[in-house]
Design a protein around this motif. Sequence first.
Motif, PDB file in Angstrom:
ATOM      1  N   THR A   1       0.830  -1.205   0.000  1.00 26.12           N
ATOM      2  CA  THR A   1       0.000   0.000   0.000  1.00 26.12           C
ATOM      3  C   THR A   1       0.866   1.257   0.000  1.00 26.12           C
TER       4      THR A   1
ATOM      5  N   HIS B   1       1.179   3.863  -3.081  1.00 27.12           N
ATOM      6  CA  HIS B   1       0.830   5.253  -2.793  1.00 27.12           C
ATOM      7  C   HIS B   1       1.941   6.204  -3.227  1.00 27.12           C
TER       8      HIS B   1
ATOM      9  N   ARG C   1      -2.365   8.485  -4.817  1.00 32.32           N
ATOM     10  CA  ARG C   1      -3.812   8.297  -4.964  1.00 32.32           C
ATOM     11  C   ARG C   1      -4.279   7.359  -3.860  1.00 32.32           C
ATOM     12  N   THR C   2      -4.921   7.922  -2.867  1.00 33.29           N
ATOM     13  CA  THR C   2      -5.271   7.181  -1.657  1.00 33.29           C
ATOM     14  C   THR C   2      -6.206   6.021  -1.948  1.00 33.29           C
ATOM     15  N   ILE C   3      -7.252   6.261  -2.703  1.00 34.79           N
ATOM     16  CA  ILE C   3      -8.231   5.202  -2.980  1.00 34.79           C
ATOM     17  C   ILE C   3      -7.571   4.048  -3.718  1.00 34.79           C
ATOM     18  N   LEU C   4      -6.731   4.358  -4.678  1.00 32.78           N
ATOM     19  CA  LEU C   4      -6.043   3.324  -5.450  1.00 32.78           C
ATOM     20  C   LEU C   4      -5.093   2.519  -4.572  1.00 32.78           C
TER      21      LEU C   4
ATOM     22  N   VAL D   1      -5.045   2.156  -1.223  1.00 33.47           N
ATOM     23  CA  VAL D   1      -5.762   1.379  -0.209  1.00 33.47           C
ATOM     24  C   VAL D   1      -6.481   0.199  -0.863  1.00 33.47           C
ATOM     25  N   GLY D   2      -7.057   0.411  -2.023  1.00 34.31           N
ATOM     26  CA  GLY D   2      -7.737  -0.675  -2.739  1.00 34.31           C
ATOM     27  C   GLY D   2      -6.783  -1.795  -3.134  1.00 34.31           C
TER      28      GLY D   2
ATOM     29  N   THR E   1      -5.536  -3.608   0.060  1.00 33.80           N
ATOM     30  CA  THR E   1      -6.584  -4.490   0.580  1.00 33.80           C
ATOM     31  C   THR E   1      -6.704  -5.737  -0.282  1.00 33.80           C
TER      32      THR E   1
END
Length: 99
Positions: free
Chosen positions: A70, A74, A80-83, A85-86, A89
Amino acid sequence: MLAIVFTITLALRAVPFAVLGGLRGSAVVRQLSVWMPVGILAILAITALHGTITKDGHGARYALLATAVTIGVHLCLGRRTILSVGIGTGVYVLLLNTL
């Protein structure tokens, strides 16, 4: 009654934006805009890792590896936080379910 509730709700939601408009040039607000997202993500990561490490020793390595992925995503893909974290995960779920 609904008109009163609507007015109070609208006022409470509008007040922060009205106050922030006057503070946009403030050094404190600029510093908060830089450090708050990092702080929130750090608290989220620490909380999630603490729960994983203390409850599941087997998944702790996978959680730490997913955290490293992650962070790498990042930093390498434009913050890009959403990318990030996705993807992190997804890596964790994939490792946990396949190994």
